[in-house]
Design a protein around this motif. Structure first.
Motif, PDB file in Angstrom:
ATOM      1  N   LEU A 171     -59.168  -6.794   1.789  1.00 11.55           N
ATOM      2  CA  LEU A 171     -58.515  -7.693   0.827  1.00 11.55           C
ATOM      3  C   LEU A 171     -58.926  -7.320  -0.609  1.00 11.55           C
ATOM      4  O   LEU A 171     -58.074  -7.288  -1.515  1.00 11.55           O
ATOM      5  N   ALA A 172     -60.212  -7.047  -0.834  1.00 18.56           N
ATOM      6  CA  ALA A 172     -60.686  -6.690  -2.171  1.00 18.56           C
ATOM      7  C   ALA A 172     -60.045  -5.379  -2.634  1.00 18.56           C
ATOM      8  O   ALA A 172     -59.660  -5.231  -3.804  1.00 18.56           O
ATOM      9  N   PHE A 173     -59.932  -4.462  -1.717  1.00 21.32           N
ATOM     10  CA  PHE A 173     -59.299  -3.191  -2.066  1.00 21.32           C
ATOM     11  C   PHE A 173     -57.840  -3.386  -2.434  1.00 21.32           C
ATOM     12  O   PHE A 173     -57.355  -2.843  -3.430  1.00 21.32           O
ATOM     13  N   LEU A 174     -57.107  -4.192  -1.620  1.00 20.36           N
ATOM     14  CA  LEU A 174     -55.690  -4.454  -1.917  1.00 20.36           C
ATOM     15  C   LEU A 174     -55.544  -5.204  -3.234  1.00 20.36           C
ATOM     16  O   LEU A 174     -54.622  -4.929  -4.019  1.00 20.36           O
ATOM     17  N   LEU A 175     -56.459  -6.154  -3.523  1.00 17.79           N
ATOM     18  CA  LEU A 175     -56.436  -6.881  -4.783  1.00 17.79           C
ATOM     19  C   LEU A 175     -56.704  -5.923  -5.953  1.00 17.79           C
ATOM     20  O   LEU A 175     -56.048  -5.998  -6.985  1.00 17.79           O
ATOM     21  N   PHE A 176     -57.655  -5.001  -5.786  1.00 16.94           N
ATOM     22  CA  PHE A 176     -57.962  -4.010  -6.815  1.00 16.94           C
ATOM     23  C   PHE A 176     -56.738  -3.148  -7.107  1.00 16.94           C
ATOM     24  O   PHE A 176     -56.399  -2.903  -8.265  1.00 16.94           O
ATOM     25  N   ILE A 177     -56.051  -2.713  -6.032  1.00 16.56           N
ATOM     26  CA  ILE A 177     -54.836  -1.897  -6.195  1.00 16.56           C
ATOM     27  C   ILE A 177     -53.767  -2.713  -6.906  1.00 16.56           C
ATOM     28  O   ILE A 177     -53.067  -2.202  -7.802  1.00 16.56           O
ATOM     29  N   ALA A 178     -53.618  -3.992  -6.584  1.00 18.78           N
ATOM     30  CA  ALA A 178     -52.610  -4.848  -7.214  1.00 18.78           C
ATOM     31  C   ALA A 178     -52.911  -5.003  -8.698  1.00 18.78           C
ATOM     32  O   ALA A 178     -52.002  -4.960  -9.537  1.00 18.78           O
ATOM     33  N   VAL A 179     -54.201  -5.215  -9.056  1.00 21.60           N
ATOM     34  CA  VAL A 179     -54.573  -5.357 -10.461  1.00 21.60           C
ATOM     35  C   VAL A 179     -54.267  -4.053 -11.203  1.00 21.60           C
ATOM     36  O   VAL A 179     -53.759  -4.062 -12.328  1.00 21.60           O
ATOM     37  N   LEU A 180     -54.573  -2.936 -10.586  1.00 20.27           N
ATOM     38  CA  LEU A 180     -54.275  -1.640 -11.216  1.00 20.27           C
ATOM     39  C   LEU A 180     -52.787  -1.479 -11.457  1.00 20.27           C
ATOM     40  O   LEU A 180     -52.362  -1.030 -12.529  1.00 20.27           O
ATOM     41  N   VAL A 181     -51.981  -1.885 -10.469  1.00 19.50           N
ATOM     42  CA  VAL A 181     -50.521  -1.757 -10.608  1.00 19.50           C
ATOM     43  C   VAL A 181     -50.020  -2.737 -11.664  1.00 19.50           C
ATOM     44  O   VAL A 181     -49.134  -2.415 -12.464  1.00 19.50           O
ATOM     45  N   TYR A 182     -50.560  -3.977 -11.726  1.00 22.88           N
ATOM     46  CA  TYR A 182     -50.135  -4.995 -12.680  1.00 22.88           C
ATOM     47  C   TYR A 182     -50.384  -4.535 -14.110  1.00 22.88           C
ATOM     48  O   TYR A 182     -49.562  -4.718 -14.987  1.00 22.88           O
ATOM     49  N   PHE A 183     -51.541  -3.956 -14.352  1.00 24.11           N
ATOM     50  CA  PHE A 183     -51.861  -3.483 -15.700  1.00 24.11           C
ATOM     51  C   PHE A 183     -51.343  -2.067 -15.962  1.00 24.11           C
ATOM     52  O   PHE A 183     -51.683  -1.451 -16.969  1.00 24.11           O
ATOM     53  N   LYS A 184     -50.536  -1.567 -15.078  1.00 23.67           N
ATOM     54  CA  LYS A 184     -49.858  -0.260 -15.208  1.00 23.67           C
ATOM     55  C   LYS A 184     -50.867   0.877 -15.433  1.00 23.67           C
ATOM     56  O   LYS A 184     -50.643   1.787 -16.199  1.00 23.67           O
ATOM     57  N   ILE A 185     -51.978   0.802 -14.778  1.00 27.83           N
ATOM     58  CA  ILE A 185     -53.010   1.822 -14.869  1.00 27.83           C
ATOM     59  C   ILE A 185     -52.515   3.151 -14.281  1.00 27.83           C
ATOM     60  O   ILE A 185     -52.746   4.206 -14.892  1.00 27.83           O
ATOM     61  N   PRO A 186     -51.822   3.155 -13.134  1.00 28.89           N
ATOM     62  CA  PRO A 186     -51.340   4.444 -12.624  1.00 28.89           C
ATOM     63  C   PRO A 186     -50.403   5.145 -13.608  1.00 28.89           C
ATOM     64  O   PRO A 186     -50.452   6.358 -13.781  1.00 28.89           O
ATOM     65  N   THR A 187     -49.553   4.333 -14.314  1.00 33.16           N
ATOM     66  CA  THR A 187     -48.636   4.924 -15.298  1.00 33.16           C
ATOM     67  C   THR A 187     -49.435   5.528 -16.450  1.00 33.16           C
ATOM     68  O   THR A 187     -49.119   6.621 -16.924  1.00 33.16           O
ATOM     69  N   MET A 188     -50.463   4.769 -16.899  1.00 33.26           N
ATOM     70  CA  MET A 188     -51.294   5.293 -17.998  1.00 33.26           C
ATOM     71  C   MET A 188     -52.037   6.549 -17.553  1.00 33.26           C
ATOM     72  O   MET A 188     -52.125   7.522 -18.312  1.00 33.26           O
ATOM     73  N   MET A 216     -51.122   8.594 -15.212  1.00 31.63           N
ATOM     74  CA  MET A 216     -50.126   9.679 -15.095  1.00 31.63           C
ATOM     75  C   MET A 216     -49.745  10.190 -16.485  1.00 31.63           C
ATOM     76  O   MET A 216     -49.576  11.394 -16.687  1.00 31.63           O
ATOM     77  N   GLY A 217     -49.611   9.261 -17.472  1.00 34.37           N
ATOM     78  CA  GLY A 217     -49.307   9.678 -18.840  1.00 34.37           C
ATOM     79  C   GLY A 217     -50.426  10.540 -19.408  1.00 34.37           C
ATOM     80  O   GLY A 217     -50.179  11.567 -20.051  1.00 34.37           O
ATOM     81  N   LEU A 218     -51.672  10.098 -19.167  1.00 36.45           N
ATOM     82  CA  LEU A 218     -52.807  10.879 -19.637  1.00 36.45           C
ATOM     83  C   LEU A 218     -52.854  12.247 -18.955  1.00 36.45           C
ATOM     84  O   LEU A 218     -53.133  13.273 -19.591  1.00 36.45           O
ATOM     85  N   LEU A 219     -52.583  12.229 -17.658  1.00 39.28           N
ATOM     86  CA  LEU A 219     -52.570  13.502 -16.930  1.00 39.28           C
ATOM     87  C   LEU A 219     -51.434  14.403 -17.430  1.00 39.28           C
ATOM     88  O   LEU A 219     -51.608  15.620 -17.546  1.00 39.28           O
TER      89      LEU A 219
END
Length: 188
Positions: A38-55, A57-60
């Motif tokens: 559950l904590a892992f899924l919540l962590f992934i959800a927070v990352l997706v909510y704050f668009k961290i993967p997009t950032m 990917m943009g940085l990459l």
């Protein structure tokens, strides 16, 4: 048979995992594996909510663009360095050829100068030999003249002595008369 043994080994390894080692129901808050999930899924959800993967990917992507531009610049610098190297190698070959030509020309000029000096030396020796021969001939002619003059002087003196001894007054008067007559005939 081997496949069966491999399948049995895989099932026994799965059964020994910590997920199966927990007691009780899997979907319980007392089960640590479920809480971690559950904590892992919540962590992934927070990352997706704050668009961290997009950032990320943009940085990459920016990093990839920077690396690509660095590679392009390095490639351009390499090509420029190769061009400069080729230019310097060509200039070096040209300078070597020019140096070889200068050395060959210097050797030719040195050989020509040596030949000219040898020719000039031969001409100078020939002139000196001719001058020496002329001096020898001149000295020889002077010696011959001096000997002849001396012989003439001696002969005249000897003739004078002989004539003086043989000359008498009568003979002297007769010679004077003959000379006067001879001069008279030549003048008239």
């Amino acid at each position: 048979m081997r496949h069966m043994l491999t399948l049995a080994a895989a099932l026994s390894a799965l059964a020994a995992s910590p997920a199966f080692a927990a007691t009780g129901a899997f979907f319980s808050l007392h089960n640590t594996n479920f809480v971690v999930l559950l904590a892992f899924l919540l962590f992934i959800a927070v990352l997706v909510y704050f668009k961290i993967p997009t950032m990320v990917m943009g940085l990459l992507d920016k990093r990839a663009v920077g690396i690509q531009s660095d590679l392009d610049e390095a490639r351009a610098l390499r090509e420029e360095a190769q061009t400069l190297l080729a230019s310097y190698e060509r200039k070096q070959r040209e300078m070597q050829e020019q140096a070889d030509r200068i050395v060959a020309q210097a050797k030719t000029e040195a050989q020509d100068a040596a030949d000219k000096a040898k020719s000039d030396l031969e001409k100078s020796l020939a002139r000196r030999m001719a001058a020496a021969e002329d001096q020898i001939a001149s000295a020889e002619a002077a010696a011959v003249r001096e000997v002849r003059d001396r012989a003439i002087t001696v002969a005249v003196a000897a003739a004078r002595d002989v004539i003086a001894k043989q000359m008498t007054k009568e003979r002297s008067a007769q010679l004077i008369d003959e000379s006067i007559a001879d001069v008279g005939q030549k003048l008239h």
